[in-house]
Scaffold this active site. Structure first.
Site: not given
Ligand code: M6R
Length: 608
Positions: A2, A27, A101, A481, A485, A603
């Site tokens: 949030c 968010r 949040n 990765e 993706k 995010k």
């Molecule tokens: O902000 P962070 O790097 O700690 O986030 C970790 C994961 O939530 C983040 O990498 C997530 O897997 C992404 N959606 C990948 O693209």
């Protein structure tokens, strides 16, 4: 997750808040709401769906006149996305309004207590208890009510609060969820993240845990939980405001992929000086570094995948053993951390709840923490003992690209530094690696220029049911990765496997026409990968290989080949990931997916 935004000042609040929320939609984006002091009390509007719906509902805020207000964009935790569950939440008389949040962990207990006192709840959220609890404690003094409420609450929160009887004041508080405040000549702001207010001010103050802020149009006061007023200094944010805009690209993700040559350079170049690697942020002498006996890397999602690559690279170059953990596992598995170990946490946002908890767990055991973090001033950056910033700039697309590649090169720098002080890298090899590292940005650029070719190929797989990624060693790390993706933005099921593991079960999933992406960048494993490619092709798979320019043999074994420029094998992931990012992106675009805001995701994962 949030996002929250609040404003008090000389301008109309609603347009400022809606504009701020639009920068925080990454968010959470399943519903949104806004509350503004009008002439007669607090007016509010809520809606499910994207922020656009709320913008239309309020005619860009024009229907909500007033100079003080709060807003929220939600990623549902307690209760489905609905108008009732959308923030702001209110007390029954609608004289107290709250955006939140975080998660109130003891909300059921508090709800029971309040229900016994006659309070009636209209939502399924944890947040609503805060509005009623404030009402319960409010006897005319808002600060007193806030302090009393916060003492009863367990969990995490970033809060924006309005009291109808105090239209000249906006209240905010924080514990374990990000919150910043800012000020310009016209007013004061609160927000979950800097981009929300960057357009209005660069003077930002990070609110710390268990701090409360009282904001007026021209000034603000900070307090600790003991009700003492405290002084805090703002910092000047030097981000380019356009960094958080699409700049003509169709999606933030595409723009961020294209920024990678620049962001990789920004991360490595300040740390390469006169043919050597200097990582001053480590604050460790060469002797201390040489004494590191083991490394633990802890992270989530793509940051974890960067950690897996880091393990291979650090072990290969410095011969220091590395363990990589998912933060959500590390925090509860009572990990064995030996003396002389170094703990590294990796995070783009610096706010990931599990990573933060893992950091605290390791700190509690007396370990010094190195954070590899992108967001300056974030919780992880502030709680880590030392921070190696990845200078990727604001990353808006939910699927990380440029922050991930910046994490990779930060780990390469660290691996080379450790290898040098340990004496496991000869001078010549060190110089060769340094040259390769410095060439990466240009090579990434070359790969980005192949986007049309990859888009064409991606369009053939828009209806795929499953797509597999295989690789060995470092290439297994990149497969993880590449697979993430693709699946997170295109919703096509995908798995990554260590190529040698296929025949232990997974190969039964291969059907006629199944796409298997085989990453093969490690010369000593070429032959093994050829065998794996042959095995899956014999079962009907169509194989796309990603391999080095000079590896024509794999070229013959696979159905379709993407060649990456020549580099040191330990750095190959930084190049192999580019076509995989583009592939995932174009499959998602071709399927009409919302690339920057995939369903169910946010995010910054600030909940467990
Ligand atoms: O902000 P962070 O790097 O700690 O986030 C970790 C994961 O939530 C983040 O990498 C997530 O897997 C992404 N959606 C990948 O693209």
């Amino acid at each position: 997750m949030c996002g929250i935004v609040g404003y008090i000042g000389g301008k109309q609040a609603a347009p400022v808040i809606l504009d701020g929320l639009s920068k925080l939609e990454y968010r959470g984006y399943d519903s949104a709401g806004i509350a503004v002091f009008g002439g007669e009390g607090i007016n509010y509007k809520k809606s499910t769906g994207r922020l656009k719906v709320l913008e239309n509902l309020t005619r860009g805020g024009a229907d909500m006149p007033g100079c003080c207000g709060i807003g929220h964009t939600r990623w549902a935790t307690h209760g489905v996305p609905s108008n009732e569950n959308a923030h702001p939440h209110f007390n029954q008389k609608e004289t107290i309004s709250v955006v939140h949040n975080g998660i109130i962990e003891n909300y059921l207990q508090l709800k029971k207590f309040l229900e016994k006192k006659g309070y009636v709840f209209v939502s399924e959220t944890d947040t609503e208890v805060l509005a009623h609890l404030l009402d319960y404690y409010y006897k005319g003094n808002p600060m007193e009510a806030i302090f009393r409420m916060l003492r009863r609450v367990e969990g995490s929160y970033a809060l924006g609060i309005l009291f109808a009887e105090h239209p000249d004041t906006l209240f905010a508080a924080r514990k374990d969820s990000p919150l910043i405040v800012g000020q310009n000549e016209e007013g004061c702001f609160i927000a979950s993240d800097v981009p929300a207010i960057l357009k209005y001010t660069r003077r930002v103050t990070y609110v710390d845990n268990q701090e409360i802020v009282k904001l007026h149009a021209s000034h603000m006061h900070f307090y600790n939980i003991d009700e003492e007023e405290i002084r805090k200094e703002p910092v000047l944010i030097d981000w380019d405001e356009n960094a958080a805009e699409k700049a003509g690209y169709e999606h933030f993700m595409l723009k961020e992929m294209y920024e990678q040559p620049k962001t990789v350079t920004a991360t490595i170049s300040p740390r390469i000086q006169k043919g050597d690697i200097r990582i001053e942020e480590l604050d460790m002498s060469d002797e201390e570094l040489a004494a590191v006996k083991k490394i633990h890397i802890v992270a989530c999602g793509s940051a974890y995948h960067a950690g897996v690559t880091g393990k291979y690279v650090i072990e290969r170059l410095s011969r220091i053993p590395v363990e990589v953990d998912l933060a959500s596992e590390f925090r509860y598995r009572d990990p064995i951390l030996e003396e002389g170990a170094m703990v590294i946490v990796i995070s783009q946002s610096g706010e990931t709840a599990d990573t933060l908890a893992a950091l605290r767990e390791a700190k509690k055991r007396g370990f010094r923490i190195l954070g590899i973090v992108n967001v300056v001033g974030s919780s992880i950056a502030r709680e880590a003992d030392n921070v190696l910033y990845t200078w990727a700039g604001p990353e808006i697309a939910v699927a990380t690209t440029k922050a991930y590649t910046a994490q990779l090169v930060a780990l390469y720098l660290l691996a080379m530094k450790l290898a040098k002080v340990k004496g496991t890298l000869g001078k010549e090899e060190f110089e060769h690696l340094l040259g390769c590292l410095e060439r990466l940005p240009y090579q990434i650029e070359r790969l980005l220029n192949t986007k049309e070719q990859i888009q064409k190929f991606a369009n053939r797989y828009l209806a795929a049911k499953d797509i597999f990624f295989i690789g060995r060693g470092i290439d297994y790390a990149i497969s993880l990765e590449g697979s993430l993706k693709l699946k997170e933005i295109s919703y096509i099921h995908s798995e990554a496997y260590a190529a040698g593991e296929l025949k232990h079960g997974t190969i039964s999933l291969i059907e006629e026409g199944t796409l298997v992406t085989a990453v093969s960048t490690q010369p000593e494993l070429y032959q093994k990968m050829i065998s794996n490619i042959v095995e899956v092709r014999a079962r009907g798979a169509f194989v796309m290989a990603v391999t080095g320019e000079d590896n024509r043999e794999i070229g013959k074994a696979a159905d379709y080949v993407i060649y990456i420029p020549e580099t040191a094998p330990v750095f190959a992931n930084s190049l192999a990931i580019i076509p995989l990012q583009l592939f995932g992106y174009y499959v998602a675009v071709g399927r009409g997916c919302d690339v920057d805001k995939p369903r169910n995701l946010a995010k910054s994962v600030t909940v467990e």
